[in-house]
Scaffold this active site. Structure first.
Site, PDB file in Angstrom:
ATOM      1  N   HIS A   1       2.572  21.010  -0.729  1.00  0.00           N
ATOM      2  CA  HIS A   1       2.439  19.893  -0.106  1.00  0.00           C
ATOM      3  C   HIS A   1       1.728  19.123  -0.911  1.00  0.00           C
ATOM      4  O   HIS A   1       0.912  17.949  -0.394  1.00  0.00           O
ATOM      5  CB  HIS A   1       2.011  19.982   1.424  1.00  0.00           C
ATOM      6  CG  HIS A   1       3.229  20.105   2.302  1.00  0.00           C
ATOM      7  ND1 HIS A   1       3.402  19.189   3.115  1.00  0.00           N
ATOM      8  CD2 HIS A   1       3.982  21.066   2.484  1.00  0.00           C
ATOM      9  CE1 HIS A   1       4.539  19.473   3.898  1.00  0.00           C
ATOM     10  NE2 HIS A   1       5.011  20.672   3.388  1.00  0.00           N
TER      11      HIS A   1
ATOM     12  N   ASP B   1      -3.301  18.132  10.764  1.00  0.00           N
ATOM     13  CA  ASP B   1      -2.027  17.509  11.635  1.00  0.00           C
ATOM     14  C   ASP B   1      -0.908  18.332  11.645  1.00  0.00           C
ATOM     15  O   ASP B   1      -0.020  18.699  12.154  1.00  0.00           O
ATOM     16  CB  ASP B   1      -1.694  16.127  11.403  1.00  0.00           C
ATOM     17  CG  ASP B   1      -2.979  15.357  11.978  1.00  0.00           C
ATOM     18  OD1 ASP B   1      -3.649  15.494  13.029  1.00  0.00           O
ATOM     19  OD2 ASP B   1      -3.051  14.092  11.365  1.00  0.00           O
TER      20      ASP B   1
ATOM     21  N   GLU C   1      -7.533  10.773  17.457  1.00  0.00           N
ATOM     22  CA  GLU C   1      -6.762   9.870  16.425  1.00  0.00           C
ATOM     23  C   GLU C   1      -6.638   8.617  16.993  1.00  0.00           C
ATOM     24  O   GLU C   1      -6.950   8.037  17.807  1.00  0.00           O
ATOM     25  CB  GLU C   1      -5.996  10.812  15.730  1.00  0.00           C
ATOM     26  CG  GLU C   1      -6.321  11.974  15.210  1.00  0.00           C
ATOM     27  CD  GLU C   1      -5.268  12.657  14.003  1.00  0.00           C
ATOM     28  OE1 GLU C   1      -3.796  11.841  13.885  1.00  0.00           O
ATOM     29  OE2 GLU C   1      -5.247  13.641  13.542  1.00  0.00           O
TER      30      GLU C   1
END
Length: 549
Positions: free
Chosen positions: A119, A180, A292
């Site tokens: 990632h 997340d 958030e």
């Protein structure tokens, strides 16, 4: 030329014989006719070094074909093929590989990159003509949960956070701080920071680690480190972008877990009110467990995606709400609780909400399990994969913006630079007091700063704002704005091309960065995709950098 296949054929044996002869020849360009009776075969140092990998004895295995996956990442923009991929079975394999490359010295251009779940955004986990270590090969090693006063879990550096969640929940425990997206490796997030909506309470993931096992770039040394043992390496590796060592094991702090989550979203017209409420929740003694926010840029006035499957508290008023095409700001919060604490949690939620100034008709909420909440992005991933929209370029831009500059930033960037965005824009504050400044992570020098993340996706063959070129140009305008008018901003998950840019990024920490590099990876073997230090420069260049600072 002999075959590079993995078979134990006669050709492979011949390769080993030729290699021995090869390594006894001149280290710069080797003419085998001067060493043996074969015809002229010239092999460069990089090729001969790649051949030398076959001499290693490993518990796992090396792969020399079908290397395309190691040249891909989530960013989808950089594709550098390695010479080989190591699938380690043990920490000894990681150590053996690094030691081998180290002992080749400056004769070899081989470098080593640790790859987690792939990632990285800009090729940071790739190693052009080097060796990529596929860390997930080690994730099957047993996790060990330590109970007691200060509970923790020992995990492999290649373990996924989602697996840690499932395992620790069996003991009624869970890590405090998350990202997340949980389908990332421990070593990957700890090499950066690991930031999510719990960071305002608990700091990033790198501040919730008790101990590490690290294989350094100096001879492949295996070192156990913590706050009290080999602390310089411990803090250097945390947020260190893979520059000093590869994390092969981590001991993560745990806390009692909750069963359920009340998940809430609400909208604001004005950024000033939105940020004021976020900062209020951050400083309150009784607050939410997660916070958030994100920017809703929608010129049509229709609002659907921001609330997903959430239910409105006032359905009639909510159905009448229209954004009038204005930019809106969504505050997202969550409260964790057990089933027998439902009413207490509701009272706490109502009290916290009563202190906020959101648009009353836009209060939406839902209730889910802890796993459903923490693994929420994976649900979106599944849906996007079904549509063929997950494996596309992701030219993301992540910034840390000081509180003193955030209002001006929001006015200019959200109001002028960003048009209809084709991906989420996250924005939320964190408290510097919850972050350990001893780690390698670089943050703005203010008590409060904001994470601002532009999470765009570039759809192939698309037009308009979905084109990769458009998104990259937009990102550059944001970066230029920060450089021009808002000194103090820092990039999170950075990647620069020039040493001067890295020096500017690290600022006063640059001297420590170069000193640690010299001590733990003097030949600049590790993490070449970060482009901070170059293998060809070697120890001489690193010493010069230290002297220059």
């Amino acid at each position: 030329m002999c075959s590079l296949s993995k078979s134990k054929s006669n050709k492979h044996v011949l390769c080993r014989i030729i290699l021995v002869l090869l390594l006894s020849c001149t280290p710069y360009s080797t003419n085998l006719s001067s060493c043996c009776s074969s015809s002229n075969i010239l092999l460069s140092p990089s090729v001969s070094a790649a051949f030398s990998l076959r001499t290693l004895t490993l518990d796992g295995y090396l792969e020399f074909e079908d290397l395309g996956n190691a040249a891909k990442d989530f960013g989808g923009r950089y594709h550098f093929l390695p010479s080989a991929v190591l699938h380690p079975e043990s920490v000894a394999d990681v150590s053996a590989m690094i030691k081998h490359v180290f002992e080749l010295g400056t004769f070899s251009e081989l470098t080593v990159a640790a790859r987690g779940h792939g990632h990285s955004l800009q090729g940071q986990a790739q190693a052009h003509k080097g060796v990529v270590i596929q860390m997930e090969s080690m994730k099957s090693h047993e996790m060990r949960v330590h109970m007691g006063k200060d509970p923790s879990v020992d995990v492999s550096g290649g373990e996924l956070w989602i697996n840690i969640l499932h395992e620790t929940l069996k003991h009624g425990l869970a890590p405090k701080s998350w990202t997340d997206y949980l389908h990332l490796t421990v070593g990957g997030t700890l090499s950066n920071a690991g930031i999510s909506g719990q960071a305002f309470l608990h700091g990033p993931q790198i501040d919730n680690v008790q101990e590490l096992e690290v294989v350094t770039g100096r001879k492949g040394d295996i070192i156990t480190c913590s706050e009290k043992q080999n602390s310089d390496l411990f803090y250097g590796v945390l947020g260190g972008l893979g520059q000093y060592g590869i994390i092969t094991r981590a001991r993560i702090s745990l806390v009692p877990s909750a069963e359920r989550v009340k998940w809430i979203r609400m909208l604001y017209h004005e950024f000033s009110t939105f940020s004021m409420d976020q900062e209020h929740l951050m400083s309150s003694k009784e607050t939410f467990d997660y916070m958030e926010g994100f920017v809703v840029i929608n010129r049509t006035g229709l609002l659907n995606n921001w609330r997903s499957s959430f239910s409105p508290k006032d359905p009639v008023r909510a159905s009448q709400f229209n954004s009038d095409g204005k930019i809106l700001y969504c505050l997202e919060v969550a409260k964790y609780f057990d089933r027998n604490e439902y009413h207490v949690a509701e009272q706490s939620i109502e009290k916290s909400l009563s202190e906020l100034n959101f648009i009353p008709s836009t209060l939406f909420q839902t209730e889910v399990s802890l796993v459903e909440f923490l693994d929420r992005v994976h649900t979106s991933e599944t849906k996007l994969k079904e549509k063929g929209l997950w494996d596309v370029p992701h030219p993301w831009l992540n910034l840390l913006v000081p509180k003193s500059l955030i209002s001006h930033f929001a006015e200019q960037v959200f109001g002028n630079i960003i048009g209809d965005n084709n991906g989420p824009i996250l924005i939320y504050p964190v408290n510097q007091s919850k972050w350990n400044n001893k780690t390698s992570l670089v943050t703005p020098e203010e008590d409060v700063f904001y994470l601002v993340a532009f999470l765009s996706s570039a759809v192939p063959s698309a037009s308009g704002n979905e084109r990769l070129e458009h998104i990259l140009a937009q990102n550059q305008r944001v970066i230029d704005f920060c450089s021009r008018t808002t000194t103090g901003c820092k990039q999170y998950l950075p990647r620069y091309s020039a040493r001067e840019e890295w020096q500017s990024h690290f600022g006063p920490k640059w001297e420590v960065v170069t000193r640690r590099k010299l001590e733990y990876d003097p030949l600049a073997i590790l993490a070449p995709g970060q482009r901070i230090f170059q293998k060809s420069s070697g120890i001489v260049s690193t010493k010069a950098q230290v002297q220059a600072t």
